[in-house]
Design a protein around this motif. Sequence first.
Motif, short mmCIF file in Angstrom:
data_model
loop_
_atom_site.label_atom_id
_atom_site.label_comp_id
_atom_site.label_asym_id
_atom_site.label_seq_id
_atom_site.Cartn_x
_atom_site.Cartn_y
_atom_site.Cartn_z
N ASN A 68 38.22 32.62 34.03
CA ASN A 68 37.97 32.02 35.34
C ASN A 68 39.03 31.00 35.69
OD1 ASN A 68 35.68 33.43 36.03
ND2 ASN A 68 34.30 31.94 35.06
N ARG A 71 42.17 32.81 36.53
CA ARG A 71 42.04 33.50 37.82
C ARG A 71 42.20 32.51 38.97
NH1 ARG A 71 36.98 35.20 37.61
NH2 ARG A 71 37.32 36.52 35.79
N LYS A 72 41.60 31.33 38.81
CA LYS A 72 41.71 30.30 39.83
C LYS A 72 43.17 29.90 40.04
CE LYS A 72 37.56 27.88 39.63
NZ LYS A 72 36.80 26.78 39.05
N THR A 75 45.06 32.52 42.06
CA THR A 75 44.51 32.93 43.35
C THR A 75 45.61 33.18 44.38
OG1 THR A 75 42.53 31.64 42.95
CG2 THR A 75 42.93 32.28 45.22
N ARG A 76 45.57 34.34 45.01
CA ARG A 76 46.54 34.73 46.04
C ARG A 76 47.99 34.70 45.57
NH1 ARG A 76 42.74 31.95 49.02
NH2 ARG A 76 43.98 30.06 49.17
N ARG A 77 48.21 34.86 44.29
CA ARG A 77 49.57 34.96 43.77
C ARG A 77 49.89 36.43 43.50
NH1 ARG A 77 52.75 31.95 45.35
NH2 ARG A 77 54.13 32.50 43.63
N ASP A 81 46.41 43.07 39.36
CA ASP A 81 44.95 42.93 39.21
C ASP A 81 44.62 42.82 37.73
OD1 ASP A 81 44.53 43.07 41.86
OD2 ASP A 81 43.77 45.14 41.90
N GLY A 123 51.23 29.58 39.61
CA GLY A 123 49.99 29.58 38.83
C GLY A 123 50.09 28.64 37.65
N ARG A 126 49.82 25.08 38.90
CA ARG A 126 48.43 24.78 39.27
C ARG A 126 47.59 24.50 38.03
NH1 ARG A 126 47.16 29.88 43.17
NH2 ARG A 126 48.01 29.11 45.12
#
Length: 158
Positions: A68, A71-72, A75-77, A81, A123, A126
């Motif tokens: 999680n 994934r956060k 996000t939108r990078r 998948d 990412g 972040r």
Amino acid sequence: MRCPACGDRDTRVIDSRDLDDSATIRRRRECGACATRFTTYERIEAARLVVVKRDGTRQEWDRDKLANGLRKALTRRPVPDGAAEQAADEIEATLRSEGMTEVPSQRIGQLAMGKLRALDHIGYIRFASVYQSFEDLEALKREVDNLYEQKGPKSPRG
Ligand SMILES: [Zn+2]
């Protein structure tokens, strides 16, 4: 194995088979004293993995929690998948291959940042800004500068 009916220890396995997942074996047993038949299940116990946090508290390893967080950060990078899930699985495999039952949370953070660094720099920043909680903008800027330097001659600063 004691007989559940009479408590006698003289029981024997009369049948044994793998269940669908192959991680479970079902055995039929029969008591030699009273002939009661009963069933037992044998499962593989995954080795426990415990995360030791900075404050010394311990938590059961939670692969989904790490996925999680990754994934956060992603996000939108523009990453494939399932990249976060794959990274979490690889990190778990690395931890298990090291054979330790207790893992410092810093170790997991380092592994996660290594994966993100290779996947996507935004990412990575972040995640690092949450995980490392950069003390100030200078520290964050240094980290970004490091990333630029590693990109080589195309760096806007070079
Ligand atoms: Zn019995």
